[in-house]
Motif scaffolding. Sequence first.
Motif, PDB file in Angstrom:
ATOM      1  N   ILE A   1       0.829  -1.201   0.000  1.00 55.31           N
ATOM      2  CA  ILE A   1       0.000   0.000   0.000  1.00 55.31           C
ATOM      3  C   ILE A   1       0.865   1.254   0.000  1.00 55.31           C
ATOM      4  O   ILE A   1       2.016   1.240   0.440  1.00 55.31           O
ATOM      5  CB  ILE A   1      -0.972   0.045   1.203  1.00 55.31           C
ATOM      6  N   ASN A   2       0.284   2.327  -0.496  1.00 54.18           N
ATOM      7  CA  ASN A   2       0.861   3.667  -0.418  1.00 54.18           C
ATOM      8  C   ASN A   2      -0.229   4.596   0.091  1.00 54.18           C
ATOM      9  O   ASN A   2      -1.255   4.767  -0.566  1.00 54.18           O
ATOM     10  CB  ASN A   2       1.345   4.144  -1.794  1.00 54.18           C
ATOM     11  N   VAL A   3      -0.008   5.161   1.266  1.00 53.60           N
ATOM     12  CA  VAL A   3      -0.988   6.050   1.883  1.00 53.60           C
ATOM     13  C   VAL A   3      -0.259   7.295   2.370  1.00 53.60           C
ATOM     14  O   VAL A   3       0.722   7.198   3.111  1.00 53.60           O
ATOM     15  CB  VAL A   3      -1.699   5.366   3.077  1.00 53.60           C
ATOM     16  N   SER A   4      -0.730   8.453   1.942  1.00 50.29           N
ATOM     17  CA  SER A   4      -0.207   9.721   2.457  1.00 50.29           C
ATOM     18  C   SER A   4      -1.118  10.148   3.600  1.00 50.29           C
ATOM     19  O   SER A   4      -2.340  10.180   3.456  1.00 50.29           O
ATOM     20  CB  SER A   4      -0.229  10.790   1.358  1.00 50.29           C
ATOM     21  N   HIS A   5      -0.518  10.465   4.733  1.00 49.39           N
ATOM     22  CA  HIS A   5      -1.302  10.909   5.886  1.00 49.39           C
ATOM     23  C   HIS A   5      -0.382  11.654   6.830  1.00 49.39           C
ATOM     24  O   HIS A   5       0.810  11.337   6.919  1.00 49.39           O
ATOM     25  CB  HIS A   5      -1.950   9.717   6.595  1.00 49.39           C
ATOM     26  N   THR A   6      -0.915  12.614   7.549  1.00 49.72           N
ATOM     27  CA  THR A   6      -0.080  13.462   8.396  1.00 49.72           C
ATOM     28  C   THR A   6       0.127  12.941   9.807  1.00 49.72           C
ATOM     29  O   THR A   6       0.864  13.549  10.580  1.00 49.72           O
ATOM     30  CB  THR A   6      -0.675  14.875   8.461  1.00 49.72           C
ATOM     31  N   PHE A   7      -0.496  11.824  10.172  1.00 56.53           N
ATOM     32  CA  PHE A   7      -0.338  11.283  11.524  1.00 56.53           C
ATOM     33  C   PHE A   7      -0.701   9.804  11.471  1.00 56.53           C
ATOM     34  O   PHE A   7      -1.865   9.433  11.625  1.00 56.53           O
ATOM     35  CB  PHE A   7      -1.246  12.048  12.503  1.00 56.53           C
ATOM     36  N   ASN A   8       0.296   8.959  11.257  1.00 53.31           N
ATOM     37  CA  ASN A   8       0.051   7.525  11.041  1.00 53.31           C
ATOM     38  C   ASN A   8      -0.750   6.858  12.157  1.00 53.31           C
ATOM     39  O   ASN A   8      -1.530   5.944  11.890  1.00 53.31           O
ATOM     40  CB  ASN A   8       1.377   6.772  10.877  1.00 53.31           C
ATOM     41  N   ARG A   9      -0.538   7.287  13.383  1.00 55.59           N
ATOM     42  CA  ARG A   9      -1.213   6.627  14.506  1.00 55.59           C
ATOM     43  C   ARG A   9      -2.734   6.677  14.379  1.00 55.59           C
ATOM     44  O   ARG A   9      -3.446   5.840  14.937  1.00 55.59           O
ATOM     45  CB  ARG A   9      -0.762   7.251  15.819  1.00 55.59           C
TER      46      ARG A   9
ATOM     47  N   LEU B   1       4.626   4.414   2.896  1.00 52.96           N
ATOM     48  CA  LEU B   1       5.187   4.557   1.567  1.00 52.96           C
ATOM     49  C   LEU B   1       5.723   3.226   1.069  1.00 52.96           C
ATOM     50  O   LEU B   1       6.742   2.745   1.564  1.00 52.96           O
ATOM     51  CB  LEU B   1       6.293   5.615   1.569  1.00 52.96           C
ATOM     52  N   ASN B   2       5.006   2.635   0.126  1.00 52.22           N
ATOM     53  CA  ASN B   2       5.402   1.351  -0.448  1.00 52.22           C
ATOM     54  C   ASN B   2       5.588   0.297   0.645  1.00 52.22           C
ATOM     55  O   ASN B   2       6.597  -0.394   0.692  1.00 52.22           O
ATOM     56  CB  ASN B   2       6.676   1.511  -1.289  1.00 52.22           C
ATOM     57  N   VAL B   3       4.603   0.194   1.533  1.00 52.09           N
ATOM     58  CA  VAL B   3       4.640  -0.766   2.633  1.00 52.09           C
ATOM     59  C   VAL B   3       4.007  -2.064   2.168  1.00 52.09           C
ATOM     60  O   VAL B   3       2.875  -2.081   1.677  1.00 52.09           O
ATOM     61  CB  VAL B   3       3.905  -0.228   3.877  1.00 52.09           C
ATOM     62  N   THR B   4       4.744  -3.158   2.330  1.00 50.25           N
ATOM     63  CA  THR B   4       4.235  -4.490   2.009  1.00 50.25           C
ATOM     64  C   THR B   4       3.962  -5.227   3.303  1.00 50.25           C
ATOM     65  O   THR B   4       4.811  -5.255   4.206  1.00 50.25           O
ATOM     66  CB  THR B   4       5.256  -5.282   1.162  1.00 50.25           C
ATOM     67  N   PHE B   5       2.773  -5.812   3.391  1.00 52.52           N
ATOM     68  CA  PHE B   5       2.422  -6.658   4.530  1.00 52.52           C
ATOM     69  C   PHE B   5       2.579  -8.100   4.093  1.00 52.52           C
ATOM     70  O   PHE B   5       1.997  -8.529   3.096  1.00 52.52           O
ATOM     71  CB  PHE B   5       0.988  -6.374   4.993  1.00 52.52           C
TER      72      PHE B   5
ATOM     73  N   SER C   1       7.943   2.401   5.685  1.00 50.40           N
ATOM     74  CA  SER C   1       8.261   1.858   4.368  1.00 50.40           C
ATOM     75  C   SER C   1       8.970   0.532   4.585  1.00 50.40           C
ATOM     76  O   SER C   1       9.542   0.286   5.642  1.00 50.40           O
ATOM     77  CB  SER C   1       9.135   2.825   3.553  1.00 50.40           C
ATOM     78  N   GLY C   2       8.877  -0.343   3.599  1.00 43.51           N
ATOM     79  CA  GLY C   2       9.492  -1.663   3.726  1.00 43.51           C
ATOM     80  C   GLY C   2       8.458  -2.752   3.874  1.00 43.51           C
ATOM     81  O   GLY C   2       7.274  -2.560   3.588  1.00 43.51           O
TER      82      GLY C   2
END
Length: 157
Positions: free
Chosen positions: A63-71, A100-104, A120-121
């Motif tokens: 996934i790729n998600v833009s957000h200002t506060f991940n929590r 950013l380009n996070v793979t689960f 990321s990762g």
Amino acid sequence: MKVKNYIVAFLSVFIGCNAIAQIEGVADKFNEDFWVKTPVLSELTEEEKKSNAVYIADVNITINVSHTFNRDLDIFLISPDGTKIVELSTGNGFRGDGYLNVTFDDASGNILPRVTTVLSGTYQPEGSLSDFNGDNAFGEWTLEITDTANFDGGSID
């Protein structure tokens, strides 16, 4: 408190190369253990999708998600029939700005960080993607992302 939901239907989910295909497909793909016939989904009717299942052996999702506060983000993957919901991440990355380009991947040795960071990762999901193993891969997968606060925002990229 206002809650924002972002839902993406028709999610492309990586189905492991070991998926067992029971359908005569259009393209052959080689797997080190056997050949798998891979159907072109757009050429199948709904009835063919149900009766000629492709069973899941491994699910990984990027996934790729833009957000200002991940929590603030709660992220789940929902199976096409809606009966299985896997928690990917909830409340991680603290004040970081995005996934950013996070793979689960269940096989990852990396645990999601709770400290402030841009994620990321590759990480283990908080739930188990192997819960989908053996299920039919056809259908509309849903990625559900809930923003649990109304002070900031983001987008699915």
